[in-house]
Design a protein around this motif. Sequence first.
Motif, PDB file in Angstrom:
ATOM      1  N   PRO A 147      15.672   6.074 -11.088  1.00 41.63           N
ATOM      2  CA  PRO A 147      15.066   4.977 -10.313  1.00 41.63           C
ATOM      3  C   PRO A 147      14.607   3.861 -11.233  1.00 41.63           C
ATOM      4  O   PRO A 147      14.137   4.108 -12.354  1.00 41.63           O
ATOM      5  N   LYS A 148      14.755   2.645 -10.776  1.00 40.65           N
ATOM      6  CA  LYS A 148      14.399   1.488 -11.598  1.00 40.65           C
ATOM      7  C   LYS A 148      12.905   1.164 -11.538  1.00 40.65           C
ATOM      8  O   LYS A 148      12.370   0.492 -12.413  1.00 40.65           O
ATOM      9  N   VAL A 149      12.236   1.632 -10.480  1.00 49.14           N
ATOM     10  CA  VAL A 149      10.809   1.341 -10.303  1.00 49.14           C
ATOM     11  C   VAL A 149      10.071   2.647 -10.022  1.00 49.14           C
ATOM     12  O   VAL A 149      10.547   3.474  -9.238  1.00 49.14           O
ATOM     13  N   ARG A 150       8.919   2.828 -10.646  1.00 43.32           N
ATOM     14  CA  ARG A 150       8.081   4.003 -10.411  1.00 43.32           C
ATOM     15  C   ARG A 150       6.852   3.607  -9.603  1.00 43.32           C
ATOM     16  O   ARG A 150       6.311   2.518  -9.768  1.00 43.32           O
ATOM     17  N   THR A 151       6.424   4.525  -8.718  1.00 43.43           N
ATOM     18  CA  THR A 151       5.309   4.229  -7.810  1.00 43.43           C
ATOM     19  C   THR A 151       3.951   4.550  -8.417  1.00 43.43           C
ATOM     20  O   THR A 151       2.924   4.111  -7.903  1.00 43.43           O
ATOM     21  N   GLY A 152       3.954   5.391  -9.465  1.00 39.25           N
ATOM     22  CA  GLY A 152       2.679   5.822 -10.029  1.00 39.25           C
ATOM     23  C   GLY A 152       2.121   7.062  -9.366  1.00 39.25           C
ATOM     24  O   GLY A 152       1.078   7.579  -9.776  1.00 39.25           O
ATOM     25  N   LYS A 153       2.802   7.571  -8.351  1.00 41.29           N
ATOM     26  CA  LYS A 153       2.364   8.786  -7.657  1.00 41.29           C
ATOM     27  C   LYS A 153       2.982  10.017  -8.313  1.00 41.29           C
ATOM     28  O   LYS A 153       4.130  10.001  -8.754  1.00 41.29           O
ATOM     29  N   LYS A 154       2.184  11.113  -8.349  1.00 40.75           N
ATOM     30  CA  LYS A 154       2.639  12.336  -8.999  1.00 40.75           C
ATOM     31  C   LYS A 154       2.700  13.479  -7.977  1.00 40.75           C
ATOM     32  O   LYS A 154       1.771  13.665  -7.186  1.00 40.75           O
ATOM     33  N   ILE A 155       3.800  14.216  -8.031  1.00 42.95           N
ATOM     34  CA  ILE A 155       4.015  15.313  -7.082  1.00 42.95           C
ATOM     35  C   ILE A 155       4.398  16.563  -7.850  1.00 42.95           C
ATOM     36  O   ILE A 155       5.246  16.524  -8.750  1.00 42.95           O
ATOM     37  N   ALA A 156       3.778  17.694  -7.490  1.00 45.88           N
ATOM     38  CA  ALA A 156       4.123  18.995  -8.057  1.00 45.88           C
ATOM     39  C   ALA A 156       4.903  19.801  -7.026  1.00 45.88           C
ATOM     40  O   ALA A 156       4.450  19.956  -5.891  1.00 45.88           O
ATOM     41  N   VAL A 157       6.059  20.270  -7.401  1.00 42.53           N
ATOM     42  CA  VAL A 157       6.873  21.136  -6.546  1.00 42.53           C
ATOM     43  C   VAL A 157       6.827  22.537  -7.127  1.00 42.53           C
ATOM     44  O   VAL A 157       7.193  22.757  -8.284  1.00 42.53           O
ATOM     45  N   ILE A 158       6.357  23.490  -6.327  1.00 44.66           N
ATOM     46  CA  ILE A 158       6.210  24.869  -6.800  1.00 44.66           C
ATOM     47  C   ILE A 158       7.401  25.674  -6.288  1.00 44.66           C
ATOM     48  O   ILE A 158       7.516  25.971  -5.112  1.00 44.66           O
ATOM     49  N   GLU A 237      -4.684  17.059 -10.603  1.00 47.14           N
ATOM     50  CA  GLU A 237      -3.754  16.259 -11.409  1.00 47.14           C
ATOM     51  C   GLU A 237      -2.705  15.535 -10.567  1.00 47.14           C
ATOM     52  O   GLU A 237      -2.276  14.434 -10.914  1.00 47.14           O
ATOM     53  N   TYR A 238      -2.293  16.166  -9.440  1.00 56.82           N
ATOM     54  CA  TYR A 238      -1.179  15.624  -8.656  1.00 56.82           C
ATOM     55  C   TYR A 238      -1.659  15.092  -7.311  1.00 56.82           C
ATOM     56  O   TYR A 238      -2.614  15.610  -6.713  1.00 56.82           O
ATOM     57  N   ASP A 239      -0.960  14.073  -6.798  1.00 51.16           N
ATOM     58  CA  ASP A 239      -1.314  13.485  -5.510  1.00 51.16           C
ATOM     59  C   ASP A 239      -0.893  14.372  -4.341  1.00 51.16           C
ATOM     60  O   ASP A 239      -1.554  14.386  -3.300  1.00 51.16           O
ATOM     61  N   ARG A 240       0.214  15.083  -4.502  1.00 46.18           N
ATOM     62  CA  ARG A 240       0.704  15.975  -3.456  1.00 46.18           C
ATOM     63  C   ARG A 240       1.312  17.224  -4.094  1.00 46.18           C
ATOM     64  O   ARG A 240       1.853  17.172  -5.202  1.00 46.18           O
ATOM     65  N   ILE A 241       1.229  18.341  -3.359  1.00 48.52           N
ATOM     66  CA  ILE A 241       1.811  19.611  -3.783  1.00 48.52           C
ATOM     67  C   ILE A 241       2.809  20.061  -2.714  1.00 48.52           C
ATOM     68  O   ILE A 241       2.513  19.995  -1.518  1.00 48.52           O
ATOM     69  N   ASN A 458      -3.061  17.599   1.523  1.00 48.71           N
ATOM     70  CA  ASN A 458      -2.178  17.235   0.409  1.00 48.71           C
ATOM     71  C   ASN A 458      -1.256  18.361  -0.052  1.00 48.71           C
ATOM     72  O   ASN A 458      -0.565  18.229  -1.061  1.00 48.71           O
ATOM     73  N   VAL A 459      -1.255  19.468   0.673  1.00 44.45           N
ATOM     74  CA  VAL A 459      -0.369  20.584   0.338  1.00 44.45           C
ATOM     75  C   VAL A 459       0.671  20.746   1.444  1.00 44.45           C
ATOM     76  O   VAL A 459       0.317  20.911   2.619  1.00 44.45           O
ATOM     77  N   PHE A 460       1.941  20.702   1.068  1.00 46.96           N
ATOM     78  CA  PHE A 460       3.047  20.797   2.007  1.00 46.96           C
ATOM     79  C   PHE A 460       3.882  22.036   1.690  1.00 46.96           C
ATOM     80  O   PHE A 460       3.674  22.697   0.669  1.00 46.96           O
ATOM     81  N   THR A 461       4.823  22.349   2.557  1.00 45.05           N
ATOM     82  CA  THR A 461       5.683  23.512   2.330  1.00 45.05           C
ATOM     83  C   THR A 461       7.073  23.224   2.867  1.00 45.05           C
ATOM     84  O   THR A 461       7.256  22.331   3.709  1.00 45.05           O
ATOM     85  N   ALA A 462       8.051  23.986   2.392  1.00 46.66           N
ATOM     86  CA  ALA A 462       9.432  23.810   2.862  1.00 46.66           C
ATOM     87  C   ALA A 462      10.269  25.016   2.462  1.00 46.66           C
ATOM     88  O   ALA A 462       9.907  25.778   1.562  1.00 46.66           O
ATOM     89  N   GLY A 463      11.397  25.180   3.131  1.00 50.66           N
ATOM     90  CA  GLY A 463      12.348  26.231   2.790  1.00 50.66           C
ATOM     91  C   GLY A 463      11.971  27.568   3.384  1.00 50.66           C
ATOM     92  O   GLY A 463      11.272  27.659   4.395  1.00 50.66           O
ATOM     93  N   ASP A 464      12.429  28.637   2.734  1.00 52.61           N
ATOM     94  CA  ASP A 464      12.194  29.988   3.249  1.00 52.61           C
ATOM     95  C   ASP A 464      10.714  30.316   3.342  1.00 52.61           C
ATOM     96  O   ASP A 464      10.304  31.123   4.176  1.00 52.61           O
ATOM     97  N   MET A 465       9.902  29.721   2.495  1.00 54.49           N
ATOM     98  CA  MET A 465       8.460  29.957   2.554  1.00 54.49           C
ATOM     99  C   MET A 465       7.875  29.423   3.854  1.00 54.49           C
ATOM    100  O   MET A 465       6.811  29.868   4.302  1.00 54.49           O
ATOM    101  N   HIS A 466       8.575  28.506   4.469  1.00 47.32           N
ATOM    102  CA  HIS A 466       8.135  27.861   5.701  1.00 47.32           C
ATOM    103  C   HIS A 466       8.821  28.454   6.932  1.00 47.32           C
ATOM    104  O   HIS A 466       8.190  28.762   7.930  1.00 47.32           O
ATOM    105  N   ARG A 467      10.169  28.650   6.857  1.00 43.80           N
ATOM    106  CA  ARG A 467      10.936  29.075   8.020  1.00 43.80           C
ATOM    107  C   ARG A 467      11.329  30.546   7.982  1.00 43.80           C
ATOM    108  O   ARG A 467      11.851  31.092   8.945  1.00 43.80           O
ATOM    109  N   GLY A 468      11.112  31.211   6.829  1.00 43.31           N
ATOM    110  CA  GLY A 468      11.589  32.577   6.659  1.00 43.31           C
ATOM    111  C   GLY A 468      12.972  32.587   6.034  1.00 43.31           C
ATOM    112  O   GLY A 468      13.595  31.549   5.839  1.00 43.31           O
ATOM    113  N   GLN A 469      13.460  33.780   5.727  1.00 45.57           N
ATOM    114  CA  GLN A 469      14.744  33.936   5.049  1.00 45.57           C
ATOM    115  C   GLN A 469      15.850  33.217   5.813  1.00 45.57           C
ATOM    116  O   GLN A 469      16.019  33.405   7.020  1.00 45.57           O
ATOM    117  N   SER A 470      16.613  32.396   5.102  1.00 52.67           N
ATOM    118  CA  SER A 470      17.631  31.597   5.772  1.00 52.67           C
ATOM    119  C   SER A 470      18.719  31.206   4.780  1.00 52.67           C
ATOM    120  O   SER A 470      18.808  31.748   3.681  1.00 52.67           O
TER     121      SER A 470
END
Length: 499
Positions: A147-158, A237-241, A458-470
């Motif tokens: 990306p040519k421009v950064r927003t300054g926001k930090k995100i941690a993906v676990i 440390e992070y704006d969103r997880i 500020n904590v989100f979820t996605a994938g199998d942790m959210h919908r179950g095995q798929s």
Amino acid sequence: MGKATGFMDYARQDKTAEQPIDRIRHFNEFHTPLSREEQELQGARCMECGVPFCQSGKELMGMASGCPLHNLVPEWNDLIYNGNWEEAYYRLVKTNNFPEFTSRVCPALCEKACTCGLNQEAVASKGNEYAIIENAYEMGYAKANPPKVRTGKKIAVIGSGPAGLAAADLLNKRGHSVTVFEREDKAGGLLRYGIPNMKLEKQYIDRKLAVMEEEGVEFRLSCNVGKDVKPAALLKEYDRILLACGASNPRDIKVPGRDAEGIYFAVDFLKSTTKALWANDMKLKDGTYISAKGKNVIVIGGGDTGNDCVGTSIRHGAKSVLQLEMMPKAPDERTGNNPWPEWPKVCKTDYGQEEVIAVFGSDPRVYTTTVKEFVKDKKGKLCKAVLVKLESKKDEATGRMMMVEIPGTEYTVDVDLVLIAAGFLGSENYVTKAFGVEVNQRTNVKTEEGRYASSVPNVFTAGDMHRGQSLVVWAIREGREAAREIDESLMGYTNLSVQ
């Protein structure tokens, strides 16, 4: 789309598979792709059907019909037919972050809903997808584009499975700074250690990860969030997880003798082989992995993971392989109550079963059967298993149909190694408890319907942790949609397109 009469002019062709008796001698992918010219003719078979069910991704009778990513299948089929491979790549990655993965491991939901498949063989869209992405790497279209421009926001993906990677990819492209935390020594989640090498060679994961790193995504490996790193530090440390840790809590078989030596969960067995291969130049070295060599093997579970255990065991040099399925054998063809474009509930003989048939002369699957007891020798090692036949009966209390034992049908077989591939129960609770997120009765992280924000700000979820095995495609879709929701929560609006 394609050629108006292409489905009549050209027969379906797809990648050819190496013969089972030959491919069991190695752990590499074993399909030979078509030539560029042959692949373009397969694009020509995409008919002007009017309603492209292939890209619908709708649920019919509880199962997906068409691609959950809403891949623009007719468009890129038409583009390769006309020789415009570069534009086909851009249309493909508009909806799919990782066609290099899905073109190898997806069960091709698009093809099962293909209109052409109603009366003849479906368009070879999965093979076309594979050709598009591999051509893109060869020609340089798939190179890094930071990306040519950064927003300054930090995100941690676990978690670095397909959901976490998809979210990280999109959020980074948006200009946010993304760090992916992975507890294993290499990124990829179940793509890395849950899917064997002969289905997905791991250098293709590394190839994409290198592109993502060049674009600015940071990976922190061997870092177990919830144990090595405290959530409070991340939230500061992070704006969103984003929690995308998968449904990695395996379902157990609780019968007498379960503590016998020689019983393993499928994911541990598959992981040990993958790690041993990569540590020893793609050759297995005795003592470095859970071995099926010379052993009588029972695989419990009839799904994709069970089949992967069958294929891996036969490559180890197993003495015999038995695969137990609780449910009856599915019909060989669609029945009247399972019409197109529903997912076909038919019997599929996969690569592992093909290989056992080639070696031993018979299908390894035994239907309506489960383990009643494991038998140990004097040293505590597994030596036999008591199996029992099952039948379907209605539970009077719940009204649900259940598979129950048939009295007097028990029989005993010799076994040295049991691999439990009975699915997963949900997320591991040390992560959910550490973050304090609410979970549902299946231990998946709870959110509002169609949303990805957890009960913790500020904590989100996605994938199998959210919908179950798929499936991998569902994980990618969830990662993309979660990225859009995270972006909107950060910026007040979002221009991320996920369909």
